[in-house]
Design an enzyme around this catalytic site. Sequence first.
Site, PDB file in Angstrom:
ATOM      1  N   GLU A 166     -20.705  -3.383   7.779  1.00 63.25           N
ATOM      2  CA  GLU A 166     -20.096  -4.275   8.771  1.00 63.25           C
ATOM      3  C   GLU A 166     -19.549  -3.543   9.990  1.00 63.25           C
ATOM      4  O   GLU A 166     -18.331  -3.488  10.208  1.00 63.25           O
ATOM      5  CB  GLU A 166     -18.980  -5.107   8.120  1.00 63.25           C
ATOM      6  CG  GLU A 166     -19.461  -5.969   6.966  1.00 63.25           C
ATOM      7  CD  GLU A 166     -18.350  -6.841   6.363  1.00 63.25           C
ATOM      8  OE1 GLU A 166     -17.243  -6.864   6.913  1.00 63.25           O
ATOM      9  OE2 GLU A 166     -18.603  -7.491   5.349  1.00 63.25           O
ATOM     10  N   GLU A 376     -23.026  -8.784   0.214  1.00 64.72           N
ATOM     11  CA  GLU A 376     -21.700  -9.335  -0.083  1.00 64.72           C
ATOM     12  C   GLU A 376     -21.707 -10.827   0.174  1.00 64.72           C
ATOM     13  O   GLU A 376     -22.197 -11.288   1.209  1.00 64.72           O
ATOM     14  CB  GLU A 376     -20.603  -8.760   0.828  1.00 64.72           C
ATOM     15  CG  GLU A 376     -20.144  -7.377   0.500  1.00 64.72           C
ATOM     16  CD  GLU A 376     -19.023  -6.917   1.432  1.00 64.72           C
ATOM     17  OE1 GLU A 376     -18.237  -7.754   1.926  1.00 64.72           O
ATOM     18  OE2 GLU A 376     -18.951  -5.705   1.666  1.00 64.72           O
TER      19      GLU A 376
HETATM   20  O1  IFM Z   1     -13.026  -7.185   1.471  1.00 65.35           O
HETATM   21  C1  IFM Z   1     -13.954  -7.290   2.498  1.00 65.35           C
HETATM   22  C2  IFM Z   1     -14.958  -6.168   2.417  1.00 65.35           C
HETATM   23  O2  IFM Z   1     -14.343  -4.924   2.451  1.00 65.35           O
HETATM   24  C3  IFM Z   1     -15.935  -6.248   3.563  1.00 65.35           C
HETATM   25  N1  IFM Z   1     -16.488  -7.566   3.686  1.00 65.35           N
HETATM   26  C4  IFM Z   1     -15.602  -8.689   3.645  1.00 65.35           C
HETATM   27  C5  IFM Z   1     -14.694  -8.593   2.440  1.00 65.35           C
HETATM   28  C6  IFM Z   1     -13.746  -9.807   2.398  1.00 65.35           C
HETATM   29  O3  IFM Z   1     -12.937  -9.826   3.523  1.00 65.35           O
END
Ligand code: IFM
Length: 476
Positions: A166, A376
Amino acid sequence: MTNPLTFPSNFAFGAATAAFQIEGAAKEDGRRPSIWDHMCTEPGRILDGSDGSVACDHYHRMPADVDLMASLNLDTYRFSTSWARVCPDGGPLNTAGADFYSRLVDHLLEKNIRPWLTLYHWDLPQALEEKGGWTNRDTAYRFADYASTLAEVLGDRVPIWTTLNEPWCSSFLSYAAGEHAPGLQDPSAAVDAVHHLLLAHGLGIQALRDYDSNLTLGITTNHTVAHPADPDNPRDVDAARRIDGAFNRIFLDPIFKGEYPADVLEDMSSAGLGEVCRAGDLEIISSPIDVLGINFYNGGAFTTLAEDEPIPQPTNAAGLALSTPFVGSERVVGVDRHLPHTHMGWEVDAKDLRILLNRLQRDYTGPAGIPMVITENGAAYDDKPDQEGFVDDTDTRATYIRDHLKAVHAALEDGVDIRGYLVWSLLDNFEWAWGYTRRFGIVRVDYETLTRTPKASALWYAQVARTHQLVPLEDT
Ligand code: IFM
């Protein structure tokens, strides 16, 4: 009764975590501070005033955590390595720190769980931040050194490597909004960080490819679907275009097309997007990758405020004043779509994931001939454990995951090449500026005793992973 949706037998089902959020052991075996250790010392930065010194104590409980993953039938585990542990202060290899990951990988392989390694999940060594962090071009080269160093240690056993997690968060949220470490509020610093992160990604891909051309390499980007609040209102259409540019195209165009989008260069010209780009950088950034990791939590609708409407003052979880994350206009704001929200305040609309996956394949991964994996997806809810510590999150987190898996399945049927789904997250953990107040785990962590208790979502997800079918929630 209709048959449950079935996923291909080679579709991966797994879970993801990140080093700073779960490991703890912040000062052990030669680890040195990262920007998040530093951020946690600053008053008002973290909602509950907590830090990552213990977190889930995964550093000491790793074998049991891997056994837990195996008991949940997970076939893939995406973890990140701590740069500050592997190469403290951004310097040479710290064998004791790297050994932890070597043991983790061995244990995963013993349990037939595929290790998927992310090199950078936001925990830059503080010593590099003190030299300018991601605003300093040199950080990209230090990242490539770190990638090569770790490949020498783990490249024989880890088949899939992600450079960055990200980069939107490690640039705009960190250097413009000030919510994430290092907590700056400077749009020019953020756009320089964008470029240097992308350069680090490209240099990292080249370093890993040089180590072993058979590795599967990629990056994980977080995306949103930007809807105009009113598709017939040109101001709203423009707001959605800017959000799409600032979240999606600013990263994917350089990676897949070797150029920054012209409209985003224009939107962000006041901050100087692209000014630090040197000849040859875009060729490095667009080095071919093998997989695109997608993190998805929510989409949204957007509008542009009229001149006489006041710009809302953003704050962090603890109420500290922030700046806007910068999308080239501070007047672009989100509009409530009156959908359900998670405990993060993020709206829930799984249909957006299907829309996103189709669009990404059309514009990026399809022409490049590579697949995507959901690296994710998941949700925080305000869990209420029973006396045994068990959380029945059937109607919240499990429903969220089920609905997003349905959207993934629909995208597969649309012909999108998606090879897996990794839930965020295996464990409740340190949720950055929210500290330990937001729980994303399918496994509950009692932060007093550090006991792990699978939630209803974990028990259901274990059946999905075992059968490759979207078994009904009520069957768990
Ligand atoms: O916890 C985070 C993660 O570190 C990166 N993506 C989003 C998740 C939720 O906010």
